[in-house]
Design a protein around this motif. Structure first.
Motif, PDB file in Angstrom:
ATOM      1  N   ALA A   4       0.848  -1.195   0.000  1.00  0.00           N
ATOM      2  CA  ALA A   4       0.000   0.000   0.000  1.00  0.00           C
ATOM      3  C   ALA A   4       0.885   1.247   0.000  1.00  0.00           C
ATOM      4  O   ALA A   4       1.602   1.483   0.974  1.00  0.00           O
ATOM      5  CB  ALA A   4      -0.906  -0.003   1.229  1.00  0.00           C
ATOM      6  N   GLU A  45       0.256   4.337   0.443  1.00  0.00           N
ATOM      7  CA  GLU A  45      -0.013   5.266   1.558  1.00  0.00           C
ATOM      8  C   GLU A  45       0.702   4.812   2.818  1.00  0.00           C
ATOM      9  O   GLU A  45       1.171   5.620   3.613  1.00  0.00           O
ATOM     10  CB  GLU A  45      -1.515   5.344   1.845  1.00  0.00           C
ATOM     11  N   MET A  46       0.749   3.467   2.989  1.00  0.00           N
ATOM     12  CA  MET A  46       1.417   2.928   4.178  1.00  0.00           C
ATOM     13  C   MET A  46       2.914   3.193   4.087  1.00  0.00           C
ATOM     14  O   MET A  46       3.547   3.566   5.081  1.00  0.00           O
ATOM     15  CB  MET A  46       1.120   1.417   4.262  1.00  0.00           C
ATOM     16  N   LYS A  56       4.333   5.631   2.533  1.00  0.00           N
ATOM     17  CA  LYS A  56       4.526   7.068   2.771  1.00  0.00           C
ATOM     18  C   LYS A  56       4.496   7.364   4.282  1.00  0.00           C
ATOM     19  O   LYS A  56       5.328   8.116   4.805  1.00  0.00           O
ATOM     20  CB  LYS A  56       3.427   7.844   2.036  1.00  0.00           C
ATOM     21  N   ALA A  57       3.511   6.747   4.971  1.00  0.00           N
ATOM     22  CA  ALA A  57       3.400   6.965   6.421  1.00  0.00           C
ATOM     23  C   ALA A  57       4.655   6.459   7.137  1.00  0.00           C
ATOM     24  O   ALA A  57       5.209   7.143   8.003  1.00  0.00           O
ATOM     25  CB  ALA A  57       2.153   6.271   6.963  1.00  0.00           C
ATOM     26  N   ASP A  89       7.444   8.908   6.595  1.00  0.00           N
ATOM     27  CA  ASP A  89       7.312  10.106   7.430  1.00  0.00           C
ATOM     28  C   ASP A  89       7.676   9.818   8.887  1.00  0.00           C
ATOM     29  O   ASP A  89       8.385  10.591   9.526  1.00  0.00           O
ATOM     30  CB  ASP A  89       5.887  10.658   7.335  1.00  0.00           C
ATOM     31  N   ILE A  90       7.159   8.695   9.398  1.00  0.00           N
ATOM     32  CA  ILE A  90       7.443   8.338  10.795  1.00  0.00           C
ATOM     33  C   ILE A  90       8.950   8.155  10.990  1.00  0.00           C
ATOM     34  O   ILE A  90       9.557   8.713  11.907  1.00  0.00           O
ATOM     35  CB  ILE A  90       6.744   7.009  11.193  1.00  0.00           C
ATOM     36  N   ALA A  97      11.241  11.250  10.437  1.00  0.00           N
ATOM     37  CA  ALA A  97      11.126  12.143  11.592  1.00  0.00           C
ATOM     38  C   ALA A  97      11.923  11.595  12.764  1.00  0.00           C
ATOM     39  O   ALA A  97      12.362  12.327  13.645  1.00  0.00           O
ATOM     40  CB  ALA A  97       9.662  12.301  11.979  1.00  0.00           C
ATOM     41  N   HIS A  98      12.137  10.271  12.764  1.00  0.00           N
ATOM     42  CA  HIS A  98      12.897   9.618  13.828  1.00  0.00           C
ATOM     43  C   HIS A  98      14.393   9.588  13.479  1.00  0.00           C
ATOM     44  O   HIS A  98      15.198   9.058  14.241  1.00  0.00           O
ATOM     45  CB  HIS A  98      12.362   8.191  13.997  1.00  0.00           C
ATOM     46  N   VAL A 138       2.669   4.198  17.115  1.00  0.00           N
ATOM     47  CA  VAL A 138       3.921   4.685  16.545  1.00  0.00           C
ATOM     48  C   VAL A 138       5.045   4.643  17.582  1.00  0.00           C
ATOM     49  O   VAL A 138       6.138   4.142  17.300  1.00  0.00           O
ATOM     50  CB  VAL A 138       3.745   6.128  16.012  1.00  0.00           C
TER      51      VAL A 138
END
Lengths: 376, 118
Positions: free
Chosen positions: B9, B11-12, B14-15, B18-19, B22-23, B105
């Motif tokens: 997926a 979108e998954m 992409k998420a 991002d997560i 950011a980490h 998360v």
């Protein structure tokens, strides 16, 4: 006096009254006797046309051809063993059943046999109808089962498919909450919290749907280990204290006697407490009372969840444990955000533990939901 | 820290990106098991986040194949299916952890951090 002796002297009347066709023949297959039923069926024939005639001349020729009844009669004379019956199909859809019995005279050899014939057309027709209905029923059942399996399959697929989008949304919400996407103002933070709690609600609905499809397909697995029911109750009460706090309800826990540890699925029993207590909070007025009582009984642990809420009508006491039942069944008045799965799931879990669950309640006086978990 | 995320997926993916960015992670993506095998060999990531139900090659088979080539590979299976028995199957295949969607998360990041230190 033996039963048969009381009717001696009436044999003739009795035989004549039997609604089957009876024919007696000798070794040459000449007719010695035919009962009234035979003449009733063969209107053209009088006794003088029949007696002494060969059997093949007094019954239709095709009947002899089809049944080889003449051979069977010879066989009975030869062996002395009765011919225990066969079916015969007449043209025009008539069905007959016939049997041949040897008549012994003393210890001597057989000199006569008796042939019984029964019209079983109606019986055969009914039997065929029954068989047809059975086949139809079986097909309908198969179809229904297939539909049901498709429905369960659909629910299962749909809930799985929903998990990815929910995970994506949930991940971003958490990133906002954790400040990973920059600082939020007070207003944004408050709205994000609303989204977050709604997503959590959606996750629970999806999980409930999955559990229901598992219950239906009997795939709900119980993973047993040693559990303390009171600890589970405390944990769930603690988690729900915010919810009951909002309604200013007085929630208490009463433990009666030292509780035995039992074998059970901790995660699933947590779910039972969660579903029952969420209901209790939901259906009890503001400032109402909810008490959880856990008792150590000889053979099981008994949990009662007592509230002084709106109660359940007697006629609904068993219905509320059926899936999709949400009160009076009207979708306009039902509580929002509920699919009527919580109690069905609780029941499924308790029964998978070989326990029982029921409700004692009166409208307006509150409800007590009780479930038991066997010690062994 | 280099991470390979495998999910069909977009979108998954992409998420995850991002997560993880950011980490402070370096993120590589694969859309199915086959692609994951190639990317794993190329990038040698510290950790793999692996979906199960994917076209071409599923996550469990991909996990087995990666472990065959690199017995020290650190793979976290992230499944949309919470079926009992599946977790065991994944761990037997060589995954270090089994996470069911939707995950927290914070918890996922904690798992990644502690796994990379092992």
């Amino acid at each position: 006096m033996k039963g048969i002796e009381s009717v001696r002297g009436y044999q003739e009347e009795i035989i004549e009254a039997i609604p089957s066709t009876i024919i007696v023949v000798n070794r040459n297959q000449e007719v010695l006797y035919a009962n009234r039923n035979y003449y009733a069926k063969s209107v053209a024939k009088k006794e003088r046309d029949v007696l002494g005639e060969r059997l093949s001349r007094v019954i239709p020729p095709f009947l002899i051809e089809k049944t080889r009844i003449d051979d069977k009669i010879r066989e009975v004379f030869l062996t002395g063993v009765p011919f225990d019956g066969d079916q015969l199909r007449y043209p025009g859809g008539m069905f007959y059943f016939y049997k041949i019995y040897p008549l012994k005279e003393g210890e001597a050899s057989i000199s006569k046999v008796v042939i019984f014939m029964e019209n079983i057309t109606e019986l055969t027709r009914l039997e065929e109808e029954l068989r047809d209905s059975y086949v139809k029923l079986e097909n309908a059942y198969d179809e229904l089962k297939e539909n049901d399996e498709m429905k369960s399959e659909f629910i299962s697929t749909a809930s799985h498919e929903l998990r990815t989008p929910i995970t994506v949304i949930n991940s971003y919400i958490e990133m906002f909450e954790e400040g990973m996407l920059g600082e939020l103002g007070v207003v944004q933070r408050e709205k994000i919290q609303i989204i977050s709690s709604q997503i959590e609600h959606m996750i629970r609905l999806v999980e409930d749907m999955l559990d229901t499809s598992r219950l239906e397909s009997r795939k709900l697995k119980i993973h047993k280990s040693s559990i303390k029911v009171d600890e589970i109750a405390r944990k769930v009460l603690d988690e729900l204290s915010r919810l009951s706090g909002l309604k200013e309800q007085a929630v208490s826990l009463t433990i009666e006697g030292p509780l035995s540890e039992i074998e059970g699925d901790g995660r699933r029993i947590t779910q039972v407490f969660n579903n029952l207590l969420t209901n209790a909070i939901k259906y009890t007025h503001n400032k109402g009372k909810i008490n959880v009582i856990i008792r150590d009984e000889p053979y099981d642990i008994q949990v009662s969840i007592v509230d002084n809420g709106i109660g359940v009508a007697k006629k609904d006491h068993s219905k509320i444990f059926e899936k999709f039942f949400t009160g009076n069944g009207s979708s306009l008045t039902r509580e929002s955000g509920r699919m009527g799965l919580g109690l069905a799931i609780a029941k499924g879990i308790v029964e998978a533990h070989k326990g029982r669950i029921w409700v004692e309640s009166e409208i307006g006086k509150g409800s007590t939901f009780i479930f038991t978990l066997p010690k062994a | 820290m280099k991470l390979l995320v495998v999910d069909d997926a977009p979108e998954m993916l992409k998420a995850f990106r991002d997560i993880l960015e950011a980490h402070g992670c370096e993120v590589y993506e694969a859309e199915n098991g086959e692609e994951a095998l190639i990317k794993y060999a190329d990038m040698k990531p510290d950790i793999v986040l692996m979906d199960i139900l994917m076209p071409r090659l599923d996550g469990i088979s991909a996990t087995k194949r990666i472990i065959q080539g690199d017995p020290f590979a650190k793979i976290i299976v992230i499944s949309a299916v919470g079926k009992s028995g599946l977790e065991k199957e994944c761990l037997v295949a060589g995954a270090k952890e089994f996470v069911v969607k939707p995950f927290k998360v914070r918890e996922l990041l904690n798992s990644i951090d502690s796994l990379v230190k092992q």
